[in-house]
Design a protein around this motif. Structure first.
Motif, PDB file in Angstrom:
ATOM      1  N   LYS A  86      14.259   3.445  -9.918  1.00  0.00           N
ATOM      2  CA  LYS A  86      14.102   2.561  -8.767  1.00  0.00           C
ATOM      3  C   LYS A  86      15.469   2.038  -8.389  1.00  0.00           C
ATOM      4  O   LYS A  86      16.290   1.744  -9.236  1.00  0.00           O
ATOM      5  CB  LYS A  86      13.166   1.405  -9.158  1.00  0.00           C
ATOM      6  CG  LYS A  86      12.988   0.350  -8.119  1.00  0.00           C
ATOM      7  CD  LYS A  86      11.744   0.581  -7.322  1.00  0.00           C
ATOM      8  CE  LYS A  86      11.472  -0.550  -6.356  1.00  0.00           C
ATOM      9  NZ  LYS A  86      12.118  -0.430  -5.079  1.00  0.00           N
ATOM     10  N   GLU A 136      14.052  -2.301  -1.706  1.00  0.00           N
ATOM     11  CA  GLU A 136      12.602  -2.122  -1.811  1.00  0.00           C
ATOM     12  C   GLU A 136      12.180  -0.742  -1.317  1.00  0.00           C
ATOM     13  O   GLU A 136      12.657  -0.260  -0.290  1.00  0.00           O
ATOM     14  CB  GLU A 136      11.888  -3.198  -1.000  1.00  0.00           C
ATOM     15  CG  GLU A 136      10.391  -3.180  -1.194  1.00  0.00           C
ATOM     16  CD  GLU A 136       9.688  -4.303  -0.447  1.00  0.00           C
ATOM     17  OE1 GLU A 136       8.494  -4.494  -0.720  1.00  0.00           O
ATOM     18  OE2 GLU A 136      10.304  -4.955   0.405  1.00  0.00           O
ATOM     19  N   HIS A 137      11.298  -0.094  -2.051  1.00  0.00           N
ATOM     20  CA  HIS A 137      10.717   1.212  -1.746  1.00  0.00           C
ATOM     21  C   HIS A 137      11.720   2.367  -1.844  1.00  0.00           C
ATOM     22  O   HIS A 137      11.437   3.457  -1.369  1.00  0.00           O
ATOM     23  CB  HIS A 137      10.071   1.240  -0.350  1.00  0.00           C
ATOM     24  CG  HIS A 137       8.980   0.241  -0.170  1.00  0.00           C
ATOM     25  ND1 HIS A 137       7.817   0.275  -0.890  1.00  0.00           N
ATOM     26  CD2 HIS A 137       8.887  -0.840   0.661  1.00  0.00           C
ATOM     27  CE1 HIS A 137       7.041  -0.723  -0.518  1.00  0.00           C
ATOM     28  NE2 HIS A 137       7.670  -1.418   0.417  1.00  0.00           N
ATOM     29  N   HIS A 192      12.855   7.063   0.317  1.00  0.00           N
ATOM     30  CA  HIS A 192      12.093   5.873   0.700  1.00  0.00           C
ATOM     31  C   HIS A 192      10.623   6.267   0.559  1.00  0.00           C
ATOM     32  O   HIS A 192      10.164   7.183   1.249  1.00  0.00           O
ATOM     33  CB  HIS A 192      12.405   5.460   2.140  1.00  0.00           C
ATOM     34  CG  HIS A 192      11.635   4.257   2.574  1.00  0.00           C
ATOM     35  ND1 HIS A 192      12.121   2.987   2.449  1.00  0.00           N
ATOM     36  CD2 HIS A 192      10.390   4.140   3.105  1.00  0.00           C
ATOM     37  CE1 HIS A 192      11.224   2.130   2.893  1.00  0.00           C
ATOM     38  NE2 HIS A 192      10.158   2.809   3.292  1.00  0.00           N
ATOM     39  N   GLU A 194       6.554   4.842   0.209  1.00  0.00           N
ATOM     40  CA  GLU A 194       5.596   3.749   0.346  1.00  0.00           C
ATOM     41  C   GLU A 194       4.178   4.276   0.151  1.00  0.00           C
ATOM     42  O   GLU A 194       3.898   5.450   0.384  1.00  0.00           O
ATOM     43  CB  GLU A 194       5.690   3.114   1.738  1.00  0.00           C
ATOM     44  CG  GLU A 194       6.963   2.362   1.998  1.00  0.00           C
ATOM     45  CD  GLU A 194       6.955   1.679   3.355  1.00  0.00           C
ATOM     46  OE1 GLU A 194       5.908   1.096   3.739  1.00  0.00           O
ATOM     47  OE2 GLU A 194       7.986   1.743   4.044  1.00  0.00           O
TER      48      GLU A 194
END
Length: 172
Positions: A62, A66-67, A100, A102
């Protein structure tokens, strides 16, 4: 019907469909690469029949955004002469991608990162290896497609076996 909830075939209120998975490749790049033409260094000449061995390792982590995730395909290609087992060349490359991602459930993120993301990166890494071996004085090496699902399953099985044998040793 003027109802706010949809009903399925059994007459029960249905839930909204989960959001579709979103995946974008934000960047891809060679993080590290080395090509050693051992055959040229030794000054060997003559006809050789290569025996090519390929090792593949995967890494995913990670990122701070974010994402976003980083996935690395680590390839080691070693070519030896079938007759003498002399090394012809060694190519090592770490090929990375920034993704990326999600709407992937947490329990499915690990296999997604180590199967789907490398699938997206591999054709580009394959092309680089072909070009480097050709530019290094050998016929272009076109790697066969890698079954990342099988690679993932084998690694999970290997880890489970290692954990099981480690637990057995502690109990004995």
């Amino acid at each position: 019907m003027a109802e706010t909830q949809q009903e399925n075939q059994n007459g029960q209120a249905g839930t909204a469909a989960p959001s579709p998975v979103k995946m974008n490749v934000l960047a891809q790049f060679v993080r590290d690469m080395s090509f050693e033409n051992i055959l040229a260094q030794k000054g060997s000449t003559g006809e050789v029949q290569p025996d090519v061995q390929v090792q593949v390792n995967l890494d995913a982590k990670k990122r701070n955004v974010e994402h976003q995730f980083e996935v690395v395909i680590k390839l080691k290609v070693e070519s030896k002469s079938k007759g003498t087992s002399d090394t012809l060349f060694i190519l090592e490359m770490d090929y990375a991608g920034v993704f990326h991602i999600e709407n992937v459930p947490e329990d499915q993120m690990h296999p997604f990162l180590l199967i789907e993301c490398p699938r997206m990166l591999f054709p580009f890494a394959r092309r680089i290896i072909s070009d480097v071996t050709r530019d290094g004085g050998f016929p272009p090496l076109n790697l066969e497609m890698i079954d990342f699902v099988a690679l993932y399953r084998n690694e999970i099985a290997r880890r489970q076996q290692a954990n099981a044998s480690g637990e057995t040793k502690l109990d004995a």
